[in-house]
Design a protein around this motif. Sequence first.
Motif, PDB file in Angstrom:
ATOM      1  N   LEU A  68       0.850  -1.231  -0.214  1.00 32.14           N
ATOM      2  CA  LEU A  68      -0.164  -0.008  -0.095  1.00 32.14           C
ATOM      3  C   LEU A  68       0.955   1.124   0.006  1.00 32.14           C
ATOM      4  O   LEU A  68       0.686   2.289  -0.664  1.00 32.14           O
ATOM      5  CB  LEU A  68      -0.778   0.028   1.349  1.00 32.14           C
ATOM      6  CG  LEU A  68      -2.028   1.129   1.161  1.00 32.14           C
ATOM      7  CD1 LEU A  68      -3.228   0.908  -0.016  1.00 32.14           C
ATOM      8  CD2 LEU A  68      -2.752   0.854   2.443  1.00 32.14           C
ATOM      9  N   LEU A  69       1.835   1.281   0.834  1.00 32.97           N
ATOM     10  CA  LEU A  69       2.802   2.515   0.674  1.00 32.97           C
ATOM     11  C   LEU A  69       3.444   2.692  -0.635  1.00 32.97           C
ATOM     12  O   LEU A  69       3.874   3.746  -1.014  1.00 32.97           O
ATOM     13  CB  LEU A  69       4.011   2.058   1.850  1.00 32.97           C
ATOM     14  CG  LEU A  69       5.061   3.284   2.074  1.00 32.97           C
ATOM     15  CD1 LEU A  69       4.473   4.468   2.600  1.00 32.97           C
ATOM     16  CD2 LEU A  69       6.281   2.807   2.835  1.00 32.97           C
ATOM     17  N   ILE A  70       3.836   1.415  -1.305  1.00 34.96           N
ATOM     18  CA  ILE A  70       4.284   1.748  -2.601  1.00 34.96           C
ATOM     19  C   ILE A  70       3.477   2.153  -3.622  1.00 34.96           C
ATOM     20  O   ILE A  70       3.803   3.010  -4.468  1.00 34.96           O
ATOM     21  CB  ILE A  70       4.858   0.008  -2.980  1.00 34.96           C
ATOM     22  CG1 ILE A  70       6.062  -0.430  -1.982  1.00 34.96           C
ATOM     23  CG2 ILE A  70       5.651   0.239  -4.475  1.00 34.96           C
ATOM     24  CD1 ILE A  70       6.641  -1.607  -2.565  1.00 34.96           C
ATOM     25  N   ILE A  71       2.238   1.878  -3.586  1.00 37.28           N
ATOM     26  CA  ILE A  71       1.169   2.298  -4.365  1.00 37.28           C
ATOM     27  C   ILE A  71       1.143   3.802  -4.225  1.00 37.28           C
ATOM     28  O   ILE A  71       0.904   4.677  -5.195  1.00 37.28           O
ATOM     29  CB  ILE A  71      -0.192   1.644  -4.152  1.00 37.28           C
ATOM     30  CG1 ILE A  71      -0.056   0.269  -4.719  1.00 37.28           C
ATOM     31  CG2 ILE A  71      -1.187   2.331  -4.954  1.00 37.28           C
ATOM     32  CD1 ILE A  71      -1.411  -0.817  -4.367  1.00 37.28           C
ATOM     33  N   PHE A  72       0.842   4.352  -2.767  1.00 43.12           N
ATOM     34  CA  PHE A  72       1.033   5.669  -2.576  1.00 43.12           C
ATOM     35  C   PHE A  72       2.075   6.349  -3.147  1.00 43.12           C
ATOM     36  O   PHE A  72       2.002   7.642  -3.502  1.00 43.12           O
ATOM     37  CB  PHE A  72       0.824   5.969  -0.995  1.00 43.12           C
ATOM     38  CG  PHE A  72      -0.669   5.761  -0.609  1.00 43.12           C
ATOM     39  CD1 PHE A  72      -1.712   6.688  -0.959  1.00 43.12           C
ATOM     40  CD2 PHE A  72      -0.699   4.774   0.720  1.00 43.12           C
ATOM     41  CE1 PHE A  72      -2.865   6.561  -0.399  1.00 43.12           C
ATOM     42  CE2 PHE A  72      -2.168   4.906   1.146  1.00 43.12           C
ATOM     43  CZ  PHE A  72      -3.171   5.598   0.712  1.00 43.12           C
ATOM     44  N   PHE A  73       3.425   5.859  -3.044  1.00 43.92           N
ATOM     45  CA  PHE A  73       4.731   6.505  -3.480  1.00 43.92           C
ATOM     46  C   PHE A  73       4.374   6.833  -4.871  1.00 43.92           C
ATOM     47  O   PHE A  73       5.085   8.041  -5.335  1.00 43.92           O
ATOM     48  CB  PHE A  73       5.630   5.917  -3.024  1.00 43.92           C
ATOM     49  CG  PHE A  73       7.060   6.429  -3.419  1.00 43.92           C
ATOM     50  CD1 PHE A  73       7.489   7.263  -2.721  1.00 43.92           C
ATOM     51  CD2 PHE A  73       7.683   6.098  -4.362  1.00 43.92           C
ATOM     52  CE1 PHE A  73       8.718   7.937  -2.922  1.00 43.92           C
ATOM     53  CE2 PHE A  73       8.788   6.713  -5.006  1.00 43.92           C
ATOM     54  CZ  PHE A  73       9.331   7.580  -4.150  1.00 43.92           C
ATOM     55  N   PRO A  79       4.873  12.096  -8.699  1.00 46.24           N
ATOM     56  CA  PRO A  79       4.452  13.717  -9.137  1.00 46.24           C
ATOM     57  C   PRO A  79       5.208  14.857  -8.440  1.00 46.24           C
ATOM     58  O   PRO A  79       5.450  15.871  -9.334  1.00 46.24           O
ATOM     59  CB  PRO A  79       3.049  13.713  -8.881  1.00 46.24           C
ATOM     60  CG  PRO A  79       2.362  12.358  -8.927  1.00 46.24           C
ATOM     61  CD  PRO A  79       3.407  11.611  -8.189  1.00 46.24           C
ATOM     62  N   GLU A  80       5.685  14.552  -7.302  1.00 45.30           N
ATOM     63  CA  GLU A  80       6.418  15.789  -6.672  1.00 45.30           C
ATOM     64  C   GLU A  80       7.720  15.950  -7.391  1.00 45.30           C
ATOM     65  O   GLU A  80       8.390  16.865  -7.102  1.00 45.30           O
ATOM     66  CB  GLU A  80       6.586  15.616  -5.225  1.00 45.30           C
ATOM     67  CG  GLU A  80       5.185  15.379  -4.486  1.00 45.30           C
ATOM     68  CD  GLU A  80       4.383  16.645  -4.407  1.00 45.30           C
ATOM     69  OE1 GLU A  80       5.034  18.055  -4.386  1.00 45.30           O
ATOM     70  OE2 GLU A  80       3.224  16.838  -4.706  1.00 45.30           O
ATOM     71  N   VAL A  81       8.418  14.999  -7.888  1.00 44.65           N
ATOM     72  CA  VAL A  81       9.585  15.064  -8.540  1.00 44.65           C
ATOM     73  C   VAL A  81       9.649  15.081 -10.038  1.00 44.65           C
ATOM     74  O   VAL A  81      10.480  14.601 -10.863  1.00 44.65           O
ATOM     75  CB  VAL A  81      10.486  13.881  -8.301  1.00 44.65           C
ATOM     76  CG1 VAL A  81      10.887  13.960  -6.574  1.00 44.65           C
ATOM     77  CG2 VAL A  81       9.952  12.462  -8.254  1.00 44.65           C
ATOM     78  N   GLY A  82       8.179  15.406 -10.480  1.00 46.82           N
ATOM     79  CA  GLY A  82       7.869  15.509 -12.123  1.00 46.82           C
ATOM     80  C   GLY A  82       7.718  14.383 -12.827  1.00 46.82           C
ATOM     81  O   GLY A  82       7.624  14.246 -14.076  1.00 46.82           O
ATOM     82  N   ILE A  83       7.260  13.115 -11.961  1.00 45.57           N
ATOM     83  CA  ILE A  83       6.900  11.951 -12.906  1.00 45.57           C
ATOM     84  C   ILE A  83       5.462  11.823 -12.472  1.00 45.57           C
ATOM     85  O   ILE A  83       5.306  11.227 -11.238  1.00 45.57           O
ATOM     86  CB  ILE A  83       7.828  10.880 -12.185  1.00 45.57           C
ATOM     87  CG1 ILE A  83       9.193  11.017 -12.427  1.00 45.57           C
ATOM     88  CG2 ILE A  83       7.494   9.520 -13.020  1.00 45.57           C
ATOM     89  CD1 ILE A  83      10.314  10.063 -11.890  1.00 45.57           C
ATOM     90  N   LYS A  84       4.580  12.122 -13.257  1.00 49.52           N
ATOM     91  CA  LYS A  84       3.195  11.779 -13.219  1.00 49.52           C
ATOM     92  C   LYS A  84       2.705  10.546 -13.894  1.00 49.52           C
ATOM     93  O   LYS A  84       2.998  10.451 -15.110  1.00 49.52           O
ATOM     94  CB  LYS A  84       2.356  13.187 -13.509  1.00 49.52           C
ATOM     95  CG  LYS A  84       1.051  13.084 -13.113  1.00 49.52           C
ATOM     96  CD  LYS A  84       0.259  14.170 -13.530  1.00 49.52           C
ATOM     97  CE  LYS A  84      -1.198  14.102 -13.129  1.00 49.52           C
ATOM     98  NZ  LYS A  84      -1.739  13.868 -11.809  1.00 49.52           N
ATOM     99  N   LEU A  85       2.282   9.776 -13.310  1.00 52.41           N
ATOM    100  CA  LEU A  85       1.587   8.470 -13.879  1.00 52.41           C
ATOM    101  C   LEU A  85       0.189   8.458 -13.881  1.00 52.41           C
ATOM    102  O   LEU A  85      -0.528   9.063 -12.767  1.00 52.41           O
ATOM    103  CB  LEU A  85       2.300   7.369 -13.143  1.00 52.41           C
ATOM    104  CG  LEU A  85       3.757   7.219 -13.181  1.00 52.41           C
ATOM    105  CD1 LEU A  85       4.044   5.895 -12.298  1.00 52.41           C
ATOM    106  CD2 LEU A  85       4.353   7.083 -14.435  1.00 52.41           C
ATOM    107  N   VAL A  89      -1.258   2.979 -14.600  1.00 53.17           N
ATOM    108  CA  VAL A  89       0.158   2.876 -14.836  1.00 53.17           C
ATOM    109  C   VAL A  89       0.906   2.862 -13.321  1.00 53.17           C
ATOM    110  O   VAL A  89       1.812   2.020 -13.076  1.00 53.17           O
ATOM    111  CB  VAL A  89       0.855   3.759 -15.534  1.00 53.17           C
ATOM    112  CG1 VAL A  89       2.295   3.617 -15.845  1.00 53.17           C
ATOM    113  CG2 VAL A  89       0.191   3.796 -16.804  1.00 53.17           C
ATOM    114  N   ALA A  90       0.398   3.503 -12.451  1.00 49.21           N
ATOM    115  CA  ALA A  90       0.992   3.693 -11.208  1.00 49.21           C
ATOM    116  C   ALA A  90       0.700   2.364 -10.346  1.00 49.21           C
ATOM    117  O   ALA A  90       1.572   2.021  -9.641  1.00 49.21           O
ATOM    118  CB  ALA A  90       0.464   4.819 -10.326  1.00 49.21           C
TER     119      ALA A  90
END
Length: 237
Positions: A68-73, A79-85, A89-90
């Motif tokens: 669950l933590l990995i899914i949240f991450f 997206p906070e570092v410019g990678i929006k999925l 896909v996420a």
Amino acid sequence: MDFIGAYSIGNINYLLAGLLNTLLMALIAIIFSFIIGSVLGILRYAKVPVVSQLVVVWVETIRNLPLLLIIFFTYFALPEVGIKLEVIVAAIVALIVFESAMLAEIVRSGLNSIEKGQIEASRASGLSWMQTMWHIILPQALRRMVPPIVSQFISLLKDTSLAVVIAMPELLHNAQIINGKNVNYLIPIFLLTALLYFAVNYTLSIVARRLENKERSSKKTTGKTILHHKKAGGEAM
């Protein structure tokens, strides 16, 4: 409880659409996690300086984190570092990261189960390490790994339900949407949802048991053959 209204054609089709998304997500995650997990497991088994240590750190870290933590991450932090999925896909990326670490350990254990004498004999006969791994070790290890790998895939399929937290339109998410329309649909819809999960996972568990029984039978046959040869050799002497 309103079973008739809950089991309308529209609701059932909506649930089946969610099941299709679940199976598609699981299939993609299974393929890529198996490939990545196999590579990680082989690298860990090979004990390549530095590389194997890095693999150990990665695998052990991921294995001890909740999915669950990995899914949240993957959905909220990247997206906070410019990678929006996208949502799907996420979810798939999170499953691949988590399951590949699990499969890496299965692969490593499977490779370690092969007798070291076979490696030494293969190398003594002139085969390179890669040839020994590809032609001698991996074929045997894969047969032993099939049951636990199938069991892990069953876990993966159930883990897809965690993607509901990021509104992934999978089976459980669609069940919640239908229930939101009418509180009287709660028990009927979730009973049907449980039945769909059970049907898929039980089918896979049957496959896993049959493969495990087949592997046990193969080991017994091999053991009897070896014993027969030893007896024959002793009588010949």
